[in-house]
Design a protein around this motif. Structure first.
Motif, short mmCIF file in Angstrom:
data_model
loop_
_atom_site.label_atom_id
_atom_site.label_comp_id
_atom_site.label_asym_id
_atom_site.label_seq_id
_atom_site.Cartn_x
_atom_site.Cartn_y
_atom_site.Cartn_z
N HIS A 137 -7.70 -8.27 -10.02
CA HIS A 137 -7.32 -8.15 -8.60
C HIS A 137 -6.19 -9.11 -8.24
N GLY A 138 -5.43 -9.55 -9.24
CA GLY A 138 -4.46 -10.61 -9.03
C GLY A 138 -3.41 -10.31 -7.98
N GLU A 139 -2.86 -9.11 -7.98
CA GLU A 139 -1.80 -8.81 -7.04
C GLU A 139 -2.30 -8.81 -5.60
N ALA A 140 -3.51 -8.30 -5.38
CA ALA A 140 -4.09 -8.31 -4.04
C ALA A 140 -4.39 -9.74 -3.59
N THR A 147 -2.29 -11.90 -0.37
CA THR A 147 -2.98 -12.58 0.73
C THR A 147 -2.73 -14.08 0.67
N PHE A 148 -2.85 -14.66 -0.50
CA PHE A 148 -2.63 -16.09 -0.71
C PHE A 148 -1.24 -16.50 -0.23
N LEU A 157 -10.36 -13.03 4.31
CA LEU A 157 -9.37 -11.99 4.07
C LEU A 157 -9.57 -11.31 2.72
N LEU A 158 -9.96 -12.09 1.72
CA LEU A 158 -10.24 -11.49 0.42
C LEU A 158 -11.50 -10.63 0.49
N HIS A 180 -4.63 -11.90 9.25
CA HIS A 180 -4.97 -10.51 8.93
C HIS A 180 -3.85 -9.59 9.40
N SER A 181 -3.29 -9.90 10.55
CA SER A 181 -2.18 -9.12 11.08
C SER A 181 -0.94 -9.28 10.21
#
Length: 235
Positions: A59-62, A66-67, A93-94, A201-202
């Motif tokens: 899930h690295g790209e996701a 977010t990071f 968020l994750l 989140h936005s």
């Protein structure tokens, strides 16, 4: 000719700023000391490192997307000493993406120096945005950590997470440990934890988030104390 000379001079200045940003962080110089241009270049540098690293983890790209949005917010807004907030927001968020993590609090050691801190762990690896932006009187200890890697240097961090100084947590960190997120948020002045969660989140492309929604879904979450030789993580 004059325009070409000016353009060349500008390129040299930008290159020099890039080098100052690079070496400043390799020497653990406070992020606040970087100029706006240097910060922009610094973010470009860590973005490339983080994006490359993200390809090697589940899930690295996701996680990285977010990071990095949270990291940009922290650096661009000089969001200092915000580890308890940013770690919780990253956790939430994750979770919204279906990615499980552990929200942690404990002591972090660098040599003989210690400080209280919050971070998240995924599959035993440290993910820590706020470490690069300490309190005004805090210790500059390195860049943001992504899967144990200090993105300022590209190497493994020398920090030790979950160590014990013998002094225990300070009053603030103890309150953070003892409180679920809804209780912690109530103790804050506005803007609080839920505000930051909705804003981030936005920024991640989700415009339907609400304060109450995050409160309802994550208000009962508590941090896990990292404070023994058994769960100490040396990165």
């Amino acid at each position: 000719m004059g325009q070409a000379k000016n353009r060349g001079s500008q390129e040299v200045r930008i290159a020099q700023a890039h080098e100052r940003a690079k070496y400043a962080h390799e020497m653990n110089i406070d992020t606040l000391l970087l100029s706006p241009v240097q910060r922009s270049l610094y973010l470009e540098m860590v973005c490339k490192r983080g994006a490359d690293l993200s390809k090697s983890i589940p899930h690295g790209e996701a996680i990285w997307s977010t990071f990095f949005e949270l990291l940009k917010f922290v650096v661009e807004n000089e969001y200092r000493g915000g580890c308890h907030d940013t770690s919780a927001v990253l956790y939430m968020l994750l979770a919204e993406l279906g990615i499980e993590s552990t929200l942690c609090v404990g002591e972090v050691g660098l040599g003989k120096k210690f400080f209280d801190h919050s971070w998240i762990e995924i599959n035993g690896q440290i993910f820590d945005v706020a470490i690069c932006m300490p309190l005004q009187a805090g210790l500059a200890v390195g860049g943001p950590l992504f899967a144990n890697v200090d993105l300022s240097t590209g190497g493994l961090s020398t920090l030790q997470f979950g160590v014990q100084s013998g002094q225990g947590l300070c009053d603030v960190a103890q309150v953070v440990l003892d409180s679920d997120l809804v209780t912690y948020a109530k103790s804050q002045r506005e803007p609080n934890l839920w505000t930051l969660a909705v804003v981030m989140h936005s920024r991640c492309g989700n415009v339907d988030a609400t304060f109450q929604g995050f409160n309802d879904r994550y208000g009962q979450v508590r941090r896990k104390l990292r404070a023994s030789a058994e769960n100490k993580i040396c990165v």
